[in-house]
Design an enzyme around this catalytic site. Structure first.
Site, PDB file in Angstrom:
ATOM      1  N   GLY A   1      46.721  50.419  34.527  1.00 43.65           N
ATOM      2  CA  GLY A   1      47.082  51.925  34.221  1.00 43.65           C
ATOM      3  C   GLY A   1      46.233  52.850  35.258  1.00 43.65           C
ATOM      4  O   GLY A   1      46.630  53.789  35.834  1.00 43.65           O
TER       5      GLY A   1
ATOM      6  N   ASN B   1      54.054  42.547  29.687  1.00 45.11           N
ATOM      7  CA  ASN B   1      54.611  41.090  29.795  1.00 45.11           C
ATOM      8  C   ASN B   1      55.427  41.061  28.665  1.00 45.11           C
ATOM      9  O   ASN B   1      55.338  41.696  27.665  1.00 45.11           O
ATOM     10  CB  ASN B   1      53.142  40.468  29.920  1.00 45.11           C
ATOM     11  CG  ASN B   1      52.707  40.211  31.348  1.00 45.11           C
ATOM     12  OD1 ASN B   1      53.476  40.536  32.194  1.00 45.11           O
ATOM     13  ND2 ASN B   1      51.406  40.108  31.675  1.00 45.11           N
TER      14      ASN B   1
ATOM     15  N   ALA C   1      45.800  44.397  40.950  1.00 44.26           N
ATOM     16  CA  ALA C   1      44.768  45.346  40.894  1.00 44.26           C
ATOM     17  C   ALA C   1      43.599  44.828  39.897  1.00 44.26           C
ATOM     18  O   ALA C   1      43.967  44.391  38.849  1.00 44.26           O
ATOM     19  CB  ALA C   1      45.064  46.722  40.435  1.00 44.26           C
TER      20      ALA C   1
ATOM     21  N   LYS D   1      59.765  36.704  34.567  1.00 40.57           N
ATOM     22  CA  LYS D   1      58.273  36.877  34.610  1.00 40.57           C
ATOM     23  C   LYS D   1      57.586  36.353  33.222  1.00 40.57           C
ATOM     24  O   LYS D   1      56.602  35.538  33.525  1.00 40.57           O
ATOM     25  CB  LYS D   1      58.043  38.519  34.717  1.00 40.57           C
ATOM     26  CG  LYS D   1      56.393  38.700  34.550  1.00 40.57           C
ATOM     27  CD  LYS D   1      55.998  39.149  35.862  1.00 40.57           C
ATOM     28  CE  LYS D   1      54.330  38.941  36.134  1.00 40.57           C
ATOM     29  NZ  LYS D   1      53.678  39.615  34.996  1.00 40.57           N
TER      30      LYS D   1
ATOM     31  N   ASN E   1      54.895  33.494  32.981  1.00 37.15           N
ATOM     32  CA  ASN E   1      53.719  33.594  32.166  1.00 37.15           C
ATOM     33  C   ASN E   1      53.489  32.649  31.132  1.00 37.15           C
ATOM     34  O   ASN E   1      52.443  32.210  31.048  1.00 37.15           O
ATOM     35  CB  ASN E   1      53.668  35.204  31.639  1.00 37.15           C
ATOM     36  CG  ASN E   1      53.441  36.170  32.499  1.00 37.15           C
ATOM     37  OD1 ASN E   1      54.140  37.266  32.666  1.00 37.15           O
ATOM     38  ND2 ASN E   1      52.208  36.159  33.569  1.00 37.15           N
TER      39      ASN E   1
ATOM     40  N   ASN F   1      49.807  31.296  32.104  1.00 32.82           N
ATOM     41  CA  ASN F   1      48.620  31.699  31.277  1.00 32.82           C
ATOM     42  C   ASN F   1      47.996  30.808  30.424  1.00 32.82           C
ATOM     43  O   ASN F   1      46.810  30.798  30.504  1.00 32.82           O
ATOM     44  CB  ASN F   1      49.107  32.782  30.935  1.00 32.82           C
ATOM     45  CG  ASN F   1      49.428  34.077  31.903  1.00 32.82           C
ATOM     46  OD1 ASN F   1      50.088  33.559  32.794  1.00 32.82           O
ATOM     47  ND2 ASN F   1      49.320  35.386  31.610  1.00 32.82           N
TER      48      ASN F   1
ATOM     49  N   ASN G   1      44.444  30.128  38.946  1.00 34.52           N
ATOM     50  CA  ASN G   1      45.874  29.717  39.015  1.00 34.52           C
ATOM     51  C   ASN G   1      46.109  28.641  39.916  1.00 34.52           C
ATOM     52  O   ASN G   1      46.760  27.651  39.603  1.00 34.52           O
ATOM     53  CB  ASN G   1      46.609  31.184  39.515  1.00 34.52           C
ATOM     54  CG  ASN G   1      46.752  31.983  38.482  1.00 34.52           C
ATOM     55  OD1 ASN G   1      46.165  31.794  37.358  1.00 34.52           O
ATOM     56  ND2 ASN G   1      47.180  33.189  38.877  1.00 34.52           N
TER      57      ASN G   1
ATOM     58  N   SER H   1      45.436  36.751  33.667  1.00 34.04           N
ATOM     59  CA  SER H   1      45.060  37.874  32.923  1.00 34.04           C
ATOM     60  C   SER H   1      44.781  37.372  31.512  1.00 34.04           C
ATOM     61  O   SER H   1      43.724  37.873  30.969  1.00 34.04           O
ATOM     62  CB  SER H   1      46.360  38.936  32.752  1.00 34.04           C
ATOM     63  OG  SER H   1      47.578  38.256  32.433  1.00 34.04           O
TER      64      SER H   1
ATOM     65  N   GLU I   1      47.558  37.968  25.168  1.00 37.76           N
ATOM     66  CA  GLU I   1      48.960  38.491  24.948  1.00 37.76           C
ATOM     67  C   GLU I   1      49.807  37.170  24.419  1.00 37.76           C
ATOM     68  O   GLU I   1      50.837  37.414  24.423  1.00 37.76           O
ATOM     69  CB  GLU I   1      49.578  38.636  26.366  1.00 37.76           C
ATOM     70  CG  GLU I   1      49.041  40.391  26.863  1.00 37.76           C
ATOM     71  CD  GLU I   1      49.792  40.768  27.791  1.00 37.76           C
ATOM     72  OE1 GLU I   1      50.370  41.988  27.978  1.00 37.76           O
ATOM     73  OE2 GLU I   1      49.897  40.153  28.955  1.00 37.76           O
TER      74      GLU I   1
HETATM   75  O1  KPL Z   1      51.184  37.738  35.602  1.00 37.88           O
HETATM   76  C1  KPL Z   1      50.124  36.994  35.956  1.00 37.88           C
HETATM   77  C2  KPL Z   1      48.972  37.060  34.822  1.00 37.88           C
HETATM   78  O2  KPL Z   1      47.855  36.573  35.009  1.00 37.88           O
HETATM   79  O3  KPL Z   1      49.399  37.726  33.845  1.00 37.88           O
HETATM   80  C3  KPL Z   1      50.428  35.748  36.813  1.00 37.88           C
HETATM   81  C4  KPL Z   1      51.576  35.879  37.447  1.00 37.88           C
HETATM   82  C5  KPL Z   1      50.129  34.503  36.031  1.00 37.88           C
HETATM   83  C6  KPL Z   1      49.237  35.853  38.042  1.00 37.88           C
HETATM   84  O4  KPL Z   1      48.171  35.593  37.548  1.00 37.88           O
END
Ligand code: KPL
Length: 303
Positions: A2, A103, A129, A183, A187, A191, A201, A254, A266
């Site tokens: 953001g 996501n 970021a 995506k 994830n 994740n 990662n 994340s 999430e």
């Molecule tokens: O999108 C990502 C996240 O951390 O949510 C990845 C692709 C796993 C990169 O860290």
């Protein structure tokens, strides 16, 4: 994210002020505590390579401000999206553009259904970021961004002219739904496992046990997506995951960042949503169930 988009939008508005007279850029914050942190920080800062800029982007608590909104970028976590939108619903102009950066593949449809009078767009990005201090954003990895609608609409050039296309390497994607599913698969593969193994990662490739689990999970995700009627053909999930893990080897996912900070994750929009979609289609997903069970055990142990 953001903070990064607010900073880039602000910079664009400085270059093309005529465009923005009617709708100045504002940072909408969650609550009074966030506003206080923003005041203490002295505004928004953006670091990009060797430059560090202080940007006087005005900020307000989302629910307190009254100005009508023509274009809204929603940069919350998936689970906070509906509440954030509800908080500004009355301020949305008829036909206002809502751009979702979440996501997963669930909340986008929910917003689409609940906001029929608005134009809903989805944005997916590979930019990196993070905040090195409150409201001090670091644009750490320059990637790309894609935007489109769930109805596969052709390019909205008015919207594109209002967004920082060059700085954010932004492209129109007439098939954004497919990108969101790709995506989502990545994830779901990465994740939760990074939380289970408490690792960066790249360690999902380097740690043999984690890698075996990753391979099996990717296989299962791929067959599930091939069988789900609403999912596009997933292609080779493991190759995409492998490429992302190499490119982000040193990053904390994340979800691991949220987990370590004691925040909600999430997961309801990632592996738990995948499980629900599988069950609705009467498909078994033992690997994903196992990942969810171990993930939930880690969250319970954290308290
Ligand atoms: O999108 C990502 C996240 O951390 O949510 C990845 C692709 C796993 C990169 O860290």
């Amino acid at each position: 994210m953001g903070g990064l988009w607010a900073a880039r939008l602000w910079q664009l508005a400085q270059k093309t002020p005529a465009h923005w007279d009617a709708t100045p850029v504002h940072l909408l914050l969650r609550d009074g505590n966030s506003l206080q942190r923003w005041q203490q920080a002295g505004g928004l800062r953006l670091r990009d390579k060797d430059t560090d800029l202080c940007l006087p982007v005005p900020a307000a608590v989302a629910g307190n401000d009254q100005e009508a909104i023509a274009l809204l970028l929603v940069c919350t976590k998936a689970q906070d999206t509906l509440a954030a939108l509800e908080g500004v619903r009355k301020r949305l102009q008829p036909g206002a553009r809502i751009v979702l950066l979440q996501n997963g593949v669930r909340v986008q449809d929910e917003v689409w259904q609940r906001y029929p009078d608005q134009q809903v767009y989805c944005l997916s990005t590979s930019h990196g970021a993070y905040m090195c201090a409150p409201f001090h954003v670091v644009h750490a990895g320059h990637g790309e961004a894609w935007i489109g609608t769930l109805a596969d609409a052709p390019a909205d050039h008015t919207l594109l002219s209002l967004l920082p296309g060059a700085e954010m390497n932004l492209h129109w994607d007439a098939a954004i739904r497919r990108r969101l599913w790709d995506k989502f698969a990545v994830n779901c593969a990465i994740n939760a496992l990074t939380v289970i193994h408490d690792c960066r990662n790249g360690e999902l490739l380097a740690n043999p046990q984690a890698h075996t689990e990753l391979l099996a999970l990717c296989d299962e995700i791929q067959s599930l997506l091939q069988s789900l009627p609403q999912a596009p053909e997933p292609g080779d999930v493991y190759s995409r995951v492998h490429a992302v893990l190499l490119a982000t080897a040193n990053n904390l996912s994340s979800t691991l960042q949220d987990f370590r900070a004691g925040r909600a994750t999430e997961m309801p929009y990632l592996n738990a949503n995948l499980r629900d979609l599988a069950h609705q289609a009467a498909l078994a997903c033992p690997r994903n169930d196992d990942v969810l069970r171990r993930f939930n055990a880690r969250v319970q142990a954290r308290g």
